[in-house]
Design a protein around this motif. Structure first.
Motif, PDB file in Angstrom:
ATOM      1  N   PHE A  16      -7.306  -5.176   4.894  1.00 47.10           N
ATOM      2  CA  PHE A  16      -6.535  -5.281   3.665  1.00 47.10           C
ATOM      3  C   PHE A  16      -6.532  -6.745   3.250  1.00 47.10           C
TER       4      PHE A  16
ATOM      5  N   THR B 231       0.843  -1.190   0.000  1.00 50.12           N
ATOM      6  CA  THR B 231       0.000   0.000   0.000  1.00 50.12           C
ATOM      7  C   THR B 231       0.878   1.239   0.000  1.00 50.12           C
TER       8      THR B 231
ATOM      9  N   SER C  32      -5.836 -11.638   4.969  1.00 54.25           N
ATOM     10  CA  SER C  32      -6.395 -10.353   5.364  1.00 54.25           C
ATOM     11  C   SER C  32      -5.655  -9.880   6.601  1.00 54.25           C
ATOM     12  N   ASN C  33      -5.030  -8.703   6.485  1.00 52.76           N
ATOM     13  CA  ASN C  33      -4.253  -8.138   7.585  1.00 52.76           C
ATOM     14  C   ASN C  33      -3.257  -9.146   8.162  1.00 52.76           C
TER      15      ASN C  33
ATOM     16  N   GLY D 176      -0.441  -4.537   5.229  1.00 50.85           N
ATOM     17  CA  GLY D 176      -1.589  -5.243   5.788  1.00 50.85           C
ATOM     18  C   GLY D 176      -1.199  -6.371   6.711  1.00 50.85           C
TER      19      GLY D 176
ATOM     20  N   GLN E 233      -8.208  -2.881  -0.520  1.00 53.22           N
ATOM     21  CA  GLN E 233      -7.858  -2.032   0.611  1.00 53.22           C
ATOM     22  C   GLN E 233      -9.108  -1.424   1.218  1.00 53.22           C
TER      23      GLN E 233
ATOM     24  N   LEU F 219      -5.692  -6.952  -4.901  1.00 48.95           N
ATOM     25  CA  LEU F 219      -5.543  -6.271  -3.621  1.00 48.95           C
ATOM     26  C   LEU F 219      -6.818  -5.492  -3.330  1.00 48.95           C
TER      27      LEU F 219
END
Length: 379
Positions: A273, A188, A351-352, A224, A319, A317
């Motif tokens: 994310f 990001t 995710s994250n 993320g 976000q 991706l």
């Protein structure tokens, strides 16, 4: 032609090598690293140069490339006039109707240097000459442009050298969502700036890794909850513990007033994310989609294609993903002679920094409809 057993073995090796990684597509790294000396291709590029650019709209760059069967990928390379480094964005659409979007130039930018580059199936490139349209305020020029909302244009911008500043000088950083590092990893914008010391101009040195000349490092960046180190992702566990040394207080004779309860704080939602990564090798191309609960395709797609038969990946991706149910869909298409009836694909979804689906592989039929790789929900 490879049999199913061989393809599964290749996919399994790819999966366990990259199961926890967030990888950017091979085409992005190749595009960045070949920016100084593109090979000569027989492609022809027709482009109507922009007479000017405005600050209110994101510039649209279109082109037509021929012959269509030889075309593989298109890019726009750009920079503010008077600055040193080019950046790039990928062009979308068929060869005879390509379109690329640039971040909005800032009012202080006098002109923008840009050129269009096309790559063929033999991995050779052809590019146009450089154009330098002036930047005019507002929407005074009637050049092509894309209206941008308050959330920005959501663009993915690539770097062309190690240590380059993540944000192109002279352009609106609100239009940029993701950065393709020189080494090929995608992060990001916020994490790219954190890796470069938080400086949009690249003047500060990153604190988490050496950044060469002060720009984004390909050594270590966090996206993320996933650390991307030289193109390899490592899952990072959050450490909620504080310092082991408590602060020392000094007692005084001053009476302690009655404590007032602190105001109740409102929990802040953690931005979510999501990265869905498909890895495969051999002839054939794989497309990845993330569908929301309404079966709409969401996220930013970073595609690969038929440019190689080596191991490659396609990434989507997402976000700031809202809570809800999601599905990851895979489809496969032919790259000509030698493409097998199905392609063995290793798929990883995070995710994250936490896996959302079991890392696995599956055979995706070539030319058939999309198949569901996994489903997950976000709180």
């Amino acid at each position: 032609m490879r049999g199913p057993t061989t393809r599964r073995a290749v996919a399994a090796a790819t999966l366990w090598g990259f199961a926890l990684a967030v990888l950017s597509p091979a085409w992005a790294a190749a595009a960045a690293q070949s920016s100084a000396a593109p090979g000569q291709s027989d492609l022809t590029i027709n482009h109507d140069a922009l007479p000017c650019m405005v600050t209110d709209f994101a510039p649209l760059i279109d082109a037509r490339v021929a012959p269509v069967p030889e075309f593989e990928r298109g890019y726009v390379y750009f920079k503010a006039a008077g600055t040193e480094d080019f950046y790039y964005t990928s062009m979308k659409g068929p060869a005879d109707n390509l379109e690329g979007v640039l971040p909005r130039p800032l009012p202080q930018t006098k002109a923008v240097d840009y050129k269009v580059r096309a790559r063929d199936v033999k991995e050779q490139a052809k590019e146009t000459r450089e154009y330098s349209p002036p930047v005019v305020p507002g929407n005074a020029c009637k050049a092509k442009g894309m209206a941008v909302g308050s959330g920005g244009a959501g663009l993915t911008v690539g770097l062309t050298r190690e240590g380059q500043a993540p944000v192109p000088p002279g352009f609106d950083k609100r239009d940029i969502a993701f950065i393709i590092l020189f080494g090929g990893a995608t992060v990001t914008l916020a994490q790219a700036m954190a890796g470069s010391g938080g400086s949009a101009a690249g003047s500060a040195t990153g604190t988490s890794a050496q950044t060469g000349k002060g720009g984004a490092s390909k050594g270590l960046l966090i996206a993320g909850g996933v650390a991307v180190a030289a193109g390899v992702g490592l899952a990072i566990a959050n450490n909620s513990g504080g310092s082991s040394k408590a602060a020392t207080t000094t007692a005084t004779a001053t009476p302690t007033p009655t404590a007032t309860p602190p105001p109740t704080s409102t929990p802040t939602a953690v931005p979510q994310f999501v990265a869905a990564v498909a890895n495969w090798s051999g002839p054939g191309d794989v497309d990845v989609q993330i569908l929301n609960a309404g079966s709409q395709s969401v996220g930013t797609n970073l595609p690969s294609g038929c440019e190689s038969t080596l191991s490659r990946s396609e990434t989507v991706l997402l976000q700031g993903a809202p809570a809800g149910a999601y599905r990851v869909m895979l489809s496969a298409k032919t790259c000509g002679a030698g493409t097998p009836p199905s392609i063995a694909v290793a798929i990883s979804v995070q995710s994250n920094g936490a896996p959302k689906c079991p890392n696995s592989f599956l055979d995706v039929p070539v030319g058939g409809g999309p198949v569901q790789a996994c489903s997950f929900s976000l709180p």
